[in-house]
Scaffold this motif. Sequence first.
Motif, PDB file in Angstrom:
ATOM      1  N   LYS A  58      29.189  15.477 -74.785  1.00 52.12           N
ATOM      2  CA  LYS A  58      27.960  15.208 -73.734  1.00 52.12           C
ATOM      3  C   LYS A  58      27.515  16.318 -72.806  1.00 52.12           C
ATOM      4  O   LYS A  58      25.986  15.894 -72.903  1.00 52.12           O
ATOM      5  CB  LYS A  58      28.693  14.176 -72.265  1.00 52.12           C
ATOM      6  CG  LYS A  58      28.583  13.886 -71.641  1.00 52.12           C
ATOM      7  CD  LYS A  58      29.137  13.498 -70.476  1.00 52.12           C
ATOM      8  CE  LYS A  58      28.348  12.748 -69.072  1.00 52.12           C
ATOM      9  NZ  LYS A  58      28.652  13.133 -67.849  1.00 52.12           N
ATOM     10  N   ASP A  59      27.483  16.933 -73.285  1.00 53.35           N
ATOM     11  CA  ASP A  59      27.463  18.580 -72.373  1.00 53.35           C
ATOM     12  C   ASP A  59      26.378  18.870 -72.851  1.00 53.35           C
ATOM     13  O   ASP A  59      25.275  19.989 -73.458  1.00 53.35           O
ATOM     14  CB  ASP A  59      28.478  19.711 -71.961  1.00 53.35           C
ATOM     15  CG  ASP A  59      29.060  19.129 -70.166  1.00 53.35           C
ATOM     16  OD1 ASP A  59      28.055  18.068 -69.887  1.00 53.35           O
ATOM     17  OD2 ASP A  59      30.163  19.834 -69.934  1.00 53.35           O
ATOM     18  N   LEU A  60      26.642  18.631 -75.203  1.00 55.60           N
ATOM     19  CA  LEU A  60      25.529  19.667 -75.830  1.00 55.60           C
ATOM     20  C   LEU A  60      24.640  18.077 -76.040  1.00 55.60           C
ATOM     21  O   LEU A  60      24.036  18.572 -76.654  1.00 55.60           O
ATOM     22  CB  LEU A  60      26.542  20.062 -77.009  1.00 55.60           C
ATOM     23  CG  LEU A  60      27.096  21.307 -76.682  1.00 55.60           C
ATOM     24  CD1 LEU A  60      28.385  21.118 -78.261  1.00 55.60           C
ATOM     25  CD2 LEU A  60      26.996  22.523 -76.815  1.00 55.60           C
ATOM     26  N   SER A  61      24.561  17.186 -75.603  1.00 57.48           N
ATOM     27  CA  SER A  61      23.723  16.272 -75.261  1.00 57.48           C
ATOM     28  C   SER A  61      23.847  15.538 -76.186  1.00 57.48           C
ATOM     29  O   SER A  61      22.598  14.925 -77.091  1.00 57.48           O
ATOM     30  CB  SER A  61      22.058  16.566 -75.651  1.00 57.48           C
ATOM     31  OG  SER A  61      21.994  16.783 -74.358  1.00 57.48           O
ATOM     32  N   TYR A  62      24.947  15.397 -77.712  1.00 58.70           N
ATOM     33  CA  TYR A  62      25.095  14.890 -78.763  1.00 58.70           C
ATOM     34  C   TYR A  62      25.444  13.401 -78.597  1.00 58.70           C
ATOM     35  O   TYR A  62      26.099  12.576 -79.621  1.00 58.70           O
ATOM     36  CB  TYR A  62      25.959  15.394 -78.905  1.00 58.70           C
ATOM     37  CG  TYR A  62      26.421  16.527 -80.214  1.00 58.70           C
ATOM     38  CD1 TYR A  62      25.024  17.804 -79.838  1.00 58.70           C
ATOM     39  CD2 TYR A  62      27.102  17.155 -80.122  1.00 58.70           C
ATOM     40  CE1 TYR A  62      24.677  18.752 -80.454  1.00 58.70           C
ATOM     41  CE2 TYR A  62      26.930  18.603 -80.514  1.00 58.70           C
ATOM     42  CZ  TYR A  62      26.221  19.434 -80.811  1.00 58.70           C
ATOM     43  OH  TYR A  62      25.779  21.119 -81.440  1.00 58.70           O
ATOM     44  N   GLY A  63      24.729  12.519 -77.781  1.00 60.11           N
ATOM     45  CA  GLY A  63      24.562  10.976 -77.348  1.00 60.11           C
ATOM     46  C   GLY A  63      25.808  10.524 -76.625  1.00 60.11           C
ATOM     47  O   GLY A  63      25.915  11.121 -75.995  1.00 60.11           O
ATOM     48  N   ASN A  64      25.397   9.449 -76.386  1.00 56.83           N
ATOM     49  CA  ASN A  64      26.217   8.165 -75.395  1.00 56.83           C
ATOM     50  C   ASN A  64      27.557   8.704 -76.062  1.00 56.83           C
ATOM     51  O   ASN A  64      27.931   7.710 -75.990  1.00 56.83           O
ATOM     52  CB  ASN A  64      25.119   7.262 -75.410  1.00 56.83           C
ATOM     53  CG  ASN A  64      26.310   6.593 -73.230  1.00 56.83           C
ATOM     54  OD1 ASN A  64      27.472   7.138 -73.237  1.00 56.83           O
ATOM     55  ND2 ASN A  64      25.653   5.668 -73.183  1.00 56.83           N
ATOM     56  N   TYR A  83      30.439   8.150 -83.820  1.00 57.47           N
ATOM     57  CA  TYR A  83      29.730   8.983 -82.849  1.00 57.47           C
ATOM     58  C   TYR A  83      29.825  10.497 -83.656  1.00 57.47           C
ATOM     59  O   TYR A  83      28.536  10.711 -83.595  1.00 57.47           O
ATOM     60  CB  TYR A  83      31.175   8.697 -81.646  1.00 57.47           C
ATOM     61  CG  TYR A  83      30.678   9.454 -80.409  1.00 57.47           C
ATOM     62  CD1 TYR A  83      29.331   9.619 -79.821  1.00 57.47           C
ATOM     63  CD2 TYR A  83      31.141  10.623 -80.256  1.00 57.47           C
ATOM     64  CE1 TYR A  83      28.856  10.067 -78.859  1.00 57.47           C
ATOM     65  CE2 TYR A  83      30.611  12.179 -79.755  1.00 57.47           C
ATOM     66  CZ  TYR A  83      29.930  11.632 -78.438  1.00 57.47           C
ATOM     67  OH  TYR A  83      29.046  12.400 -77.536  1.00 57.47           O
ATOM     68  N   THR A  84      30.873  11.044 -84.414  1.00 48.32           N
ATOM     69  CA  THR A  84      30.155  11.825 -84.486  1.00 48.32           C
ATOM     70  C   THR A  84      29.176  12.523 -85.901  1.00 48.32           C
ATOM     71  O   THR A  84      29.213  12.840 -86.307  1.00 48.32           O
ATOM     72  CB  THR A  84      31.058  12.824 -85.476  1.00 48.32           C
ATOM     73  OG1 THR A  84      32.513  11.658 -86.382  1.00 48.32           O
ATOM     74  CG2 THR A  84      32.325  12.970 -83.510  1.00 48.32           C
ATOM     75  N   GLN A  85      28.646  11.055 -86.136  1.00 49.18           N
ATOM     76  CA  GLN A  85      27.732  11.095 -87.540  1.00 49.18           C
ATOM     77  C   GLN A  85      26.482  11.958 -87.292  1.00 49.18           C
ATOM     78  O   GLN A  85      25.984  12.359 -88.148  1.00 49.18           O
ATOM     79  CB  GLN A  85      27.910   9.780 -88.121  1.00 49.18           C
ATOM     80  CG  GLN A  85      28.756   9.126 -88.985  1.00 49.18           C
ATOM     81  CD  GLN A  85      29.075   8.024 -90.052  1.00 49.18           C
ATOM     82  OE1 GLN A  85      28.350   6.583 -89.026  1.00 49.18           O
ATOM     83  NE2 GLN A  85      28.856   7.516 -90.820  1.00 49.18           N
ATOM     84  N   SER A  86      26.177  11.381 -85.835  1.00 51.39           N
ATOM     85  CA  SER A  86      24.674  11.589 -85.323  1.00 51.39           C
ATOM     86  C   SER A  86      25.007  13.447 -84.805  1.00 51.39           C
ATOM     87  O   SER A  86      24.334  13.366 -84.305  1.00 51.39           O
ATOM     88  CB  SER A  86      24.826  10.746 -84.490  1.00 51.39           C
ATOM     89  OG  SER A  86      25.804  10.571 -82.980  1.00 51.39           O
ATOM     90  N   LEU A 101      33.287   5.544 -76.055  1.00 52.32           N
ATOM     91  CA  LEU A 101      33.932   6.536 -77.006  1.00 52.32           C
ATOM     92  C   LEU A 101      35.011   6.609 -75.177  1.00 52.32           C
ATOM     93  O   LEU A 101      36.520   6.343 -75.618  1.00 52.32           O
ATOM     94  CB  LEU A 101      33.439   7.209 -77.599  1.00 52.32           C
ATOM     95  CG  LEU A 101      34.453   8.241 -78.284  1.00 52.32           C
ATOM     96  CD1 LEU A 101      34.645   7.509 -79.096  1.00 52.32           C
ATOM     97  CD2 LEU A 101      33.808   9.091 -78.957  1.00 52.32           C
ATOM     98  N   ASN A 102      34.808   6.805 -74.558  1.00 45.45           N
ATOM     99  CA  ASN A 102      35.405   7.217 -73.457  1.00 45.45           C
ATOM    100  C   ASN A 102      35.566   7.059 -72.676  1.00 45.45           C
ATOM    101  O   ASN A 102      37.147   6.658 -72.364  1.00 45.45           O
ATOM    102  CB  ASN A 102      34.992   8.104 -72.491  1.00 45.45           C
ATOM    103  CG  ASN A 102      35.523   8.915 -70.828  1.00 45.45           C
ATOM    104  OD1 ASN A 102      35.967   9.875 -71.712  1.00 45.45           O
ATOM    105  ND2 ASN A 102      35.568   9.083 -69.661  1.00 45.45           N
ATOM    106  N   ASP A 103      35.585   5.753 -72.917  1.00 48.36           N
ATOM    107  CA  ASP A 103      36.348   4.221 -71.854  1.00 48.36           C
ATOM    108  C   ASP A 103      37.850   3.699 -72.823  1.00 48.36           C
ATOM    109  O   ASP A 103      38.532   3.625 -72.003  1.00 48.36           O
ATOM    110  CB  ASP A 103      35.495   3.019 -71.965  1.00 48.36           C
ATOM    111  CG  ASP A 103      34.513   3.248 -71.090  1.00 48.36           C
ATOM    112  OD1 ASP A 103      35.025   3.709 -69.573  1.00 48.36           O
ATOM    113  OD2 ASP A 103      33.736   2.815 -70.286  1.00 48.36           O
TER     114      ASP A 103
END
Length: 121
Positions: free
Chosen positions: A88-94, A27-30, A98-100
Amino acid sequence: MRKPAKTFQDLIVWQKAHQFVLNTYKYTQSFPKYELYGLSSQFRRAAVSIPANIAEGFKKRSPKDTMRFLNISHGSLEECRYYIILAKDLSYGNSKQLNDLLEEVSRLLDGYYKAILNSES
């Protein structure tokens, strides 16, 4: 009835937490490159801390010591919960998947903690 775990890797909570780490890295790669030493790094370190503390607490000799490491793990989990909100608030992806997974790890960690606590009684 499940057989007792022989290693930390036998624990479902550890397995799911490890999967959370792998997914966090993907997730953080993007994330933007300027976040490499900021949010990406902090998020990854907090994620790694979850299964690492489960593993460290696994071989502790007293339930009290084990619960201390599980408490640290849960603190790192909550830190990750915030990083998911921030990303999410910074619009860094869906971040839904990950949250689930984080929610599942949280439930399992709570259950493991309670099982250790009850074994003291």
